[in-house]
Scaffold this motif. Sequence first.
Motif, PDB file in Angstrom:
ATOM      1  N   MET A   1       0.847  -1.205   0.000  1.00  0.00           N
ATOM      2  CA  MET A   1       0.000   0.000   0.000  1.00  0.00           C
ATOM      3  C   MET A   1       0.873   1.242   0.000  1.00  0.00           C
ATOM      4  O   MET A   1       1.808   1.361   0.812  1.00  0.00           O
ATOM      5  CB  MET A   1      -0.902   0.015   1.241  1.00  0.00           C
ATOM      6  N   ASP A   2       0.572   2.153  -0.948  1.00  0.00           N
ATOM      7  CA  ASP A   2       1.237   3.464  -0.958  1.00  0.00           C
ATOM      8  C   ASP A   2       0.496   4.350   0.044  1.00  0.00           C
ATOM      9  O   ASP A   2      -0.577   4.887  -0.234  1.00  0.00           O
ATOM     10  CB  ASP A   2       1.191   4.059  -2.370  1.00  0.00           C
ATOM     11  N   LEU A   3       1.089   4.487   1.236  1.00  0.00           N
ATOM     12  CA  LEU A   3       0.393   5.154   2.332  1.00  0.00           C
ATOM     13  C   LEU A   3       0.107   6.623   2.011  1.00  0.00           C
ATOM     14  O   LEU A   3      -0.984   7.131   2.309  1.00  0.00           O
ATOM     15  CB  LEU A   3       1.228   5.044   3.612  1.00  0.00           C
ATOM     16  N   ASP A   4       1.065   7.299   1.395  1.00  0.00           N
ATOM     17  CA  ASP A   4       0.848   8.721   1.078  1.00  0.00           C
ATOM     18  C   ASP A   4      -0.302   8.891   0.094  1.00  0.00           C
ATOM     19  O   ASP A   4      -1.139   9.800   0.246  1.00  0.00           O
ATOM     20  CB  ASP A   4       2.135   9.320   0.494  1.00  0.00           C
ATOM     21  N   ALA A   5      -0.361   8.034  -0.913  1.00  0.00           N
ATOM     22  CA  ALA A   5      -1.451   8.121  -1.883  1.00  0.00           C
ATOM     23  C   ALA A   5      -2.790   7.781  -1.238  1.00  0.00           C
ATOM     24  O   ALA A   5      -3.820   8.407  -1.547  1.00  0.00           O
ATOM     25  CB  ALA A   5      -1.173   7.176  -3.056  1.00  0.00           C
ATOM     26  N   TYR A   6      -2.764   6.820  -0.324  1.00  0.00           N
ATOM     27  CA  TYR A   6      -3.997   6.420   0.364  1.00  0.00           C
ATOM     28  C   TYR A   6      -4.527   7.568   1.220  1.00  0.00           C
ATOM     29  O   TYR A   6      -5.732   7.854   1.237  1.00  0.00           O
ATOM     30  CB  TYR A   6      -3.722   5.183   1.220  1.00  0.00           C
ATOM     31  N   VAL A   7      -3.630   8.237   1.927  1.00  0.00           N
ATOM     32  CA  VAL A   7      -4.025   9.379   2.762  1.00  0.00           C
ATOM     33  C   VAL A   7      -4.562  10.510   1.891  1.00  0.00           C
ATOM     34  O   VAL A   7      -5.597  11.126   2.208  1.00  0.00           O
ATOM     35  CB  VAL A   7      -2.841   9.866   3.615  1.00  0.00           C
ATOM     36  N   ALA A   8      -3.883  10.787   0.785  1.00  0.00           N
ATOM     37  CA  ALA A   8      -4.332  11.860  -0.096  1.00  0.00           C
ATOM     38  C   ALA A   8      -5.706  11.568  -0.688  1.00  0.00           C
ATOM     39  O   ALA A   8      -6.538  12.472  -0.843  1.00  0.00           O
ATOM     40  CB  ALA A   8      -3.311  12.064  -1.216  1.00  0.00           C
ATOM     41  N   GLU A   9      -5.959  10.288  -0.969  1.00  0.00           N
ATOM     42  CA  GLU A   9      -7.236   9.910  -1.572  1.00  0.00           C
ATOM     43  C   GLU A   9      -8.404  10.065  -0.605  1.00  0.00           C
ATOM     44  O   GLU A   9      -9.502  10.472  -1.003  1.00  0.00           O
ATOM     45  CB  GLU A   9      -7.152   8.463  -2.066  1.00  0.00           C
ATOM     46  N   HIS A  10      -8.172   9.759   0.684  1.00  0.00           N
ATOM     47  CA  HIS A  10      -9.291   9.713   1.633  1.00  0.00           C
ATOM     48  C   HIS A  10      -9.267  10.833   2.664  1.00  0.00           C
ATOM     49  O   HIS A  10     -10.148  10.879   3.536  1.00  0.00           O
ATOM     50  CB  HIS A  10      -9.290   8.365   2.365  1.00  0.00           C
ATOM     51  N   ALA A  11      -8.296  11.711   2.615  1.00  0.00           N
ATOM     52  CA  ALA A  11      -8.176  12.764   3.633  1.00  0.00           C
ATOM     53  C   ALA A  11      -9.415  13.646   3.671  1.00  0.00           C
ATOM     54  O   ALA A  11      -9.845  14.099   4.753  1.00  0.00           O
ATOM     55  CB  ALA A  11      -6.924  13.607   3.370  1.00  0.00           C
ATOM     56  N   GLY A  12     -10.006  13.916   2.531  1.00  0.00           N
ATOM     57  CA  GLY A  12     -11.212  14.739   2.508  1.00  0.00           C
ATOM     58  C   GLY A  12     -12.366  14.098   3.253  1.00  0.00           C
ATOM     59  O   GLY A  12     -13.105  14.787   3.979  1.00  0.00           O
ATOM     60  N   GLU A  13     -12.532  12.802   3.082  1.00  0.00           N
ATOM     61  CA  GLU A  13     -13.590  12.094   3.802  1.00  0.00           C
ATOM     62  C   GLU A  13     -13.342  12.131   5.302  1.00  0.00           C
ATOM     63  O   GLU A  13     -14.283  12.296   6.090  1.00  0.00           O
ATOM     64  CB  GLU A  13     -13.658  10.644   3.326  1.00  0.00           C
TER      65      GLU A  13
END
Length: 332
Positions: free
Chosen positions: A1-13
């Motif tokens: 899992m690319d943690l930075d990409a995952y955070v960027a994808e769901h940070a708004g939610e």
Amino acid sequence: MDLDAYVAEHAGEWRRLDELSSRRRRLSAAESDELVTLYQRTATHLSAVRSRSPDPALVARLSRLVLQARGALTGGPQFSWQMVARFFTTTFPLAAYRAAPWWVGVSLTFSAFSALVIWYVASDPEVAARFFPPEAVDELVNSGFAAYYTEYPAQNFFLRVWTNNAWLAAQCLASGVLILPVFYLLAVNALNVGVVGGVMIGNGGAETFFGLIIPHGLLELTAVFVAAGFGLRIGWAWIAPGPLRTRGQALAETCREGMLVALGLVPVLLISGLIEAFVTPSGLPTAMRIMIGVSAWLGFMGYVFVLGARASQAGESADLDADLREASVPVA
């Protein structure tokens, strides 16, 4: 899992969930539906992060969000006297009743070991001399043992013995997960009772010893035995969880019951402390002091076995209510 990409994808939610769950005003119907949806998604995100890339900071952040959202959805538990009554009439006696094989076994072992030490020390003066010099034996038998109960004002002595006994019970309960510390704590205390009792009995102080120990000791030691027995039960839960539970589930469930038992033992130790401070050293006849202690002990035993058996037959649970346990959210 690319943690930075995952955070960027769901940070708004996650920010939106934080905003909705932290509002103090009531949410609209649409906002409530959105809160539920975001709560479920974030719980799934938390599970995914834990299993694939358990970054401590992110796990802590998402855990806080999930708990905060859950609190906003369900509300906090409300205090009620009905809950208190149920605890003392069902939850605590049931937990103690189900653990009875453990603490009864502990009490029998402790008593047998103490009796053996008493017999060994009392039967041979040379053994007693290894623990106490002759002048210390005379002082203990003639005045020291009885003076212990009158050394402090009764109210101060009560608080002292209550906290000491509560600390010992807490140690037995909390260290049960490691098992061996419980046996050490019990052995040290059994040895102490045995040596002092052997010296007293071997030197003509049997009446003083039993007359001062029995009034409070029966209830006090039983409370410690319950804590020690339940501590061992906690330790056994992760060794042998059973076929239907994981070790984590078994340990969590037994520990929750253990915390409830700890709460229930507080008033039990309070009563034994009151007896030790105000009845044991009183001027009442020895027979009456012993009768008070035996009555308190029989009352506790009847309370546990009568109410506990009744709750067990009714299929009651000694665990926390479902809304007070950890949430279980399926992962999509």
